[in-house]
Design a protein around this motif. Sequence first.
Motif, PDB file in Angstrom:
ATOM      1  N   PRO A  13       0.841  -1.198   0.000  1.00 22.31           N
ATOM      2  CA  PRO A  13       0.000   0.000   0.000  1.00 22.31           C
ATOM      3  C   PRO A  13       0.877   1.249   0.000  1.00 22.31           C
ATOM      4  CG  PRO A  13      -0.083  -1.106   2.138  1.00 22.31           C
ATOM      5  CD  PRO A  13       0.716  -1.984   1.208  1.00 22.31           C
ATOM      6  N   GLY A  14       0.310   2.359  -0.428  1.00 20.63           N
ATOM      7  CA  GLY A  14       1.062   3.610  -0.562  1.00 20.63           C
ATOM      8  C   GLY A  14       1.858   4.000   0.661  1.00 20.63           C
ATOM      9  N   ASN A  15       1.263   3.914   1.831  1.00 16.61           N
ATOM     10  CA  ASN A  15       1.961   4.305   3.052  1.00 16.61           C
ATOM     11  C   ASN A  15       3.160   3.409   3.331  1.00 16.61           C
ATOM     12  OD1 ASN A  15       0.256   6.433   3.524  1.00 16.61           O
ATOM     13  ND2 ASN A  15      -1.044   5.322   4.963  1.00 16.61           N
ATOM     14  N   MET A  16       3.020   2.122   3.087  1.00 21.50           N
ATOM     15  CA  MET A  16       4.109   1.181   3.349  1.00 21.50           C
ATOM     16  C   MET A  16       5.250   1.431   2.360  1.00 21.50           C
ATOM     17  SD  MET A  16       5.223  -1.072   5.283  1.00 21.50           S
ATOM     18  CE  MET A  16       4.601  -2.556   5.961  1.00 21.50           C
ATOM     19  N   ALA A  17       4.933   1.657   1.096  1.00 14.28           N
ATOM     20  CA  ALA A  17       5.965   1.934   0.091  1.00 14.28           C
ATOM     21  C   ALA A  17       6.711   3.219   0.435  1.00 14.28           C
ATOM     22  CB  ALA A  17       5.343   2.032  -1.299  1.00 14.28           C
ATOM     23  N   ASN A  18       5.983   4.220   0.882  1.00 12.30           N
ATOM     24  CA  ASN A  18       6.589   5.488   1.283  1.00 12.30           C
ATOM     25  C   ASN A  18       7.494   5.287   2.492  1.00 12.30           C
ATOM     26  OD1 ASN A  18       7.096   8.245   1.174  1.00 12.30           O
ATOM     27  ND2 ASN A  18       5.321   8.765   2.424  1.00 12.30           N
ATOM     28  N   LEU A  19       7.048   4.489   3.436  1.00 11.57           N
ATOM     29  CA  LEU A  19       7.839   4.190   4.616  1.00 11.57           C
ATOM     30  C   LEU A  19       9.138   3.483   4.234  1.00 11.57           C
ATOM     31  CD1 LEU A  19       6.511   4.727   7.538  1.00 11.57           C
ATOM     32  CD2 LEU A  19       6.988   2.294   7.818  1.00 11.57           C
ATOM     33  N   MET A  20       9.062   2.559   3.298  1.00 14.43           N
ATOM     34  CA  MET A  20      10.254   1.835   2.841  1.00 14.43           C
ATOM     35  C   MET A  20      11.238   2.794   2.169  1.00 14.43           C
ATOM     36  SD  MET A  20      10.116  -1.250   3.802  1.00 14.43           S
ATOM     37  CE  MET A  20      11.382  -1.993   2.812  1.00 14.43           C
ATOM     38  N   LYS A  21      10.732   3.720   1.368  1.00 14.85           N
ATOM     39  CA  LYS A  21      11.600   4.707   0.717  1.00 14.85           C
ATOM     40  C   LYS A  21      12.296   5.574   1.760  1.00 14.85           C
ATOM     41  CE  LYS A  21       9.113   5.109  -3.642  1.00 14.85           C
ATOM     42  NZ  LYS A  21       8.296   5.979  -4.498  1.00 14.85           N
ATOM     43  N   GLN A  22      11.549   5.994   2.776  1.00 12.01           N
ATOM     44  CA  GLN A  22      12.129   6.811   3.841  1.00 12.01           C
ATOM     45  C   GLN A  22      13.196   6.028   4.602  1.00 12.01           C
ATOM     46  OE1 GLN A  22       8.741   8.076   6.143  1.00 12.01           O
ATOM     47  NE2 GLN A  22       8.424   9.915   4.891  1.00 12.01           N
ATOM     48  N   ALA A  23      12.939   4.765   4.867  1.00 14.71           N
ATOM     49  CA  ALA A  23      13.907   3.931   5.584  1.00 14.71           C
ATOM     50  C   ALA A  23      15.182   3.757   4.761  1.00 14.71           C
ATOM     51  CB  ALA A  23      13.303   2.574   5.922  1.00 14.71           C
ATOM     52  N   GLN A  24      15.034   3.559   3.455  1.00 13.10           N
ATOM     53  CA  GLN A  24      16.200   3.413   2.582  1.00 13.10           C
ATOM     54  C   GLN A  24      17.003   4.708   2.530  1.00 13.10           C
ATOM     55  OE1 GLN A  24      14.297   2.088  -0.998  1.00 13.10           O
ATOM     56  NE2 GLN A  24      14.400  -0.074  -0.421  1.00 13.10           N
ATOM     57  N   LYS A  25      16.306   5.837   2.469  1.00 12.59           N
ATOM     58  CA  LYS A  25      16.988   7.128   2.461  1.00 12.59           C
ATOM     59  C   LYS A  25      17.756   7.330   3.764  1.00 12.59           C
ATOM     60  CE  LYS A  25      16.161  12.093   2.193  1.00 12.59           C
ATOM     61  NZ  LYS A  25      15.160  13.163   2.170  1.00 12.59           N
ATOM     62  N   MET A  26      17.122   6.996   4.889  1.00 15.73           N
ATOM     63  CA  MET A  26      17.776   7.134   6.188  1.00 15.73           C
ATOM     64  C   MET A  26      19.000   6.226   6.265  1.00 15.73           C
ATOM     65  SD  MET A  26      16.323   6.546  10.057  1.00 15.73           S
ATOM     66  CE  MET A  26      14.949   7.651   9.830  1.00 15.73           C
ATOM     67  N   GLN A  27      18.887   5.026   5.723  1.00 15.03           N
ATOM     68  CA  GLN A  27      20.020   4.099   5.750  1.00 15.03           C
ATOM     69  C   GLN A  27      21.188   4.660   4.951  1.00 15.03           C
ATOM     70  OE1 GLN A  27      19.212   0.149   4.296  1.00 15.03           O
ATOM     71  NE2 GLN A  27      21.199  -0.616   4.946  1.00 15.03           N
ATOM     72  N   ARG A  28      20.913   5.237   3.775  1.00 13.66           N
ATOM     73  CA  ARG A  28      21.987   5.847   2.965  1.00 13.66           C
ATOM     74  C   ARG A  28      22.639   7.004   3.723  1.00 13.66           C
ATOM     75  NH1 ARG A  28      18.268   5.049  -1.138  1.00 13.66           N
ATOM     76  NH2 ARG A  28      17.565   7.185  -1.042  1.00 13.66           N
ATOM     77  N   GLN A  29      21.820   7.831   4.363  1.00 11.87           N
ATOM     78  CA  GLN A  29      22.353   8.959   5.129  1.00 11.87           C
ATOM     79  C   GLN A  29      23.219   8.468   6.286  1.00 11.87           C
ATOM     80  OE1 GLN A  29      18.624  10.896   6.094  1.00 11.87           O
ATOM     81  NE2 GLN A  29      19.015  12.546   4.638  1.00 11.87           N
ATOM     82  N   MET A  30      22.785   7.414   6.946  1.00 15.20           N
ATOM     83  CA  MET A  30      23.551   6.868   8.068  1.00 15.20           C
ATOM     84  C   MET A  30      24.896   6.324   7.580  1.00 15.20           C
ATOM     85  SD  MET A  30      20.417   5.084  10.186  1.00 15.20           S
ATOM     86  CE  MET A  30      21.466   4.001  11.109  1.00 15.20           C
ATOM     87  N   GLU A  31      24.890   5.670   6.435  1.00 13.92           N
ATOM     88  CA  GLU A  31      26.136   5.136   5.881  1.00 13.92           C
ATOM     89  C   GLU A  31      27.090   6.270   5.508  1.00 13.92           C
ATOM     90  OE1 GLU A  31      24.717   2.687   2.676  1.00 13.92           O
ATOM     91  OE2 GLU A  31      24.137   1.056   4.028  1.00 13.92           O
ATOM     92  N   GLU A  32      26.553   7.338   4.911  1.00 15.84           N
ATOM     93  CA  GLU A  32      27.381   8.492   4.551  1.00 15.84           C
ATOM     94  C   GLU A  32      27.972   9.146   5.794  1.00 15.84           C
ATOM     95  OE1 GLU A  32      24.817  11.065   2.285  1.00 15.84           O
ATOM     96  OE2 GLU A  32      24.648   9.623   0.636  1.00 15.84           O
ATOM     97  N   GLN A  33      27.160   9.306   6.822  1.00 19.29           N
ATOM     98  CA  GLN A  33      27.638   9.926   8.063  1.00 19.29           C
ATOM     99  C   GLN A  33      28.688   9.051   8.741  1.00 19.29           C
ATOM    100  OE1 GLN A  33      26.990  12.983   9.401  1.00 19.29           O
ATOM    101  NE2 GLN A  33      25.921  13.430   7.519  1.00 19.29           N
ATOM    102  N   ALA A  34      28.492   7.736   8.693  1.00 17.99           N
ATOM    103  CA  ALA A  34      29.470   6.824   9.302  1.00 17.99           C
ATOM    104  C   ALA A  34      30.807   6.936   8.574  1.00 17.99           C
ATOM    105  CB  ALA A  34      28.953   5.389   9.258  1.00 17.99           C
ATOM    106  N   LYS A  35      30.779   7.027   7.247  1.00 18.63           N
ATOM    107  CA  LYS A  35      32.021   7.175   6.484  1.00 18.63           C
ATOM    108  C   LYS A  35      32.702   8.498   6.816  1.00 18.63           C
ATOM    109  CE  LYS A  35      30.804   4.257   2.589  1.00 18.63           C
ATOM    110  NZ  LYS A  35      30.418   4.201   1.174  1.00 18.63           N
ATOM    111  N   GLU A  36      31.908   9.561   6.937  1.00 23.79           N
ATOM    112  CA  GLU A  36      32.463  10.867   7.277  1.00 23.79           C
ATOM    113  C   GLU A  36      33.081  10.848   8.679  1.00 23.79           C
ATOM    114  OE1 GLU A  36      30.858  15.340   8.171  1.00 23.79           O
ATOM    115  OE2 GLU A  36      29.941  14.289   6.477  1.00 23.79           O
ATOM    116  N   LEU A  37      32.406  10.203   9.617  1.00 27.15           N
ATOM    117  CA  LEU A  37      32.910  10.111  10.981  1.00 27.15           C
ATOM    118  C   LEU A  37      34.246   9.388  11.019  1.00 27.15           C
ATOM    119  CD1 LEU A  37      32.317  10.649  14.009  1.00 27.15           C
ATOM    120  CD2 LEU A  37      31.243   8.401  14.067  1.00 27.15           C
TER     121      LEU A  37
END
Length: 117
Positions: A13-37
Amino acid sequence: MAKRGGFPGGGMPGNMANLMKQAQKMQRQMEEQAKELETKQFTATAGGGAVKVTVSGKREVLSVELQEEVVDPEDIEMLQDLVVAAVNEALRQVDEANSSVMNKLTGGIGGGMPGLF
């Protein structure tokens, strides 16, 4: 017999797909921040600056600097204690920086659940 689980049409459903996209975006951001750290350096001192330790964001000791006056062959234990204190403080700074970055990205979720993020 009725199908169990899933969603009609096999999609999310739309909300679940949106939630998955947000989770993937957050995961990419976390990986970028970890590399920067990992590229950052953290320095701590002990004994009023007599011992100075620098560690990387990867939690590796990069350097240990000792002032001449702290090197006393008659009191090796004090020097050992100062090195341990400085290393532990520098590693605490790495942990604090990591927690700060993760809290900014997650909005504080997972704070009460170690290992979630």
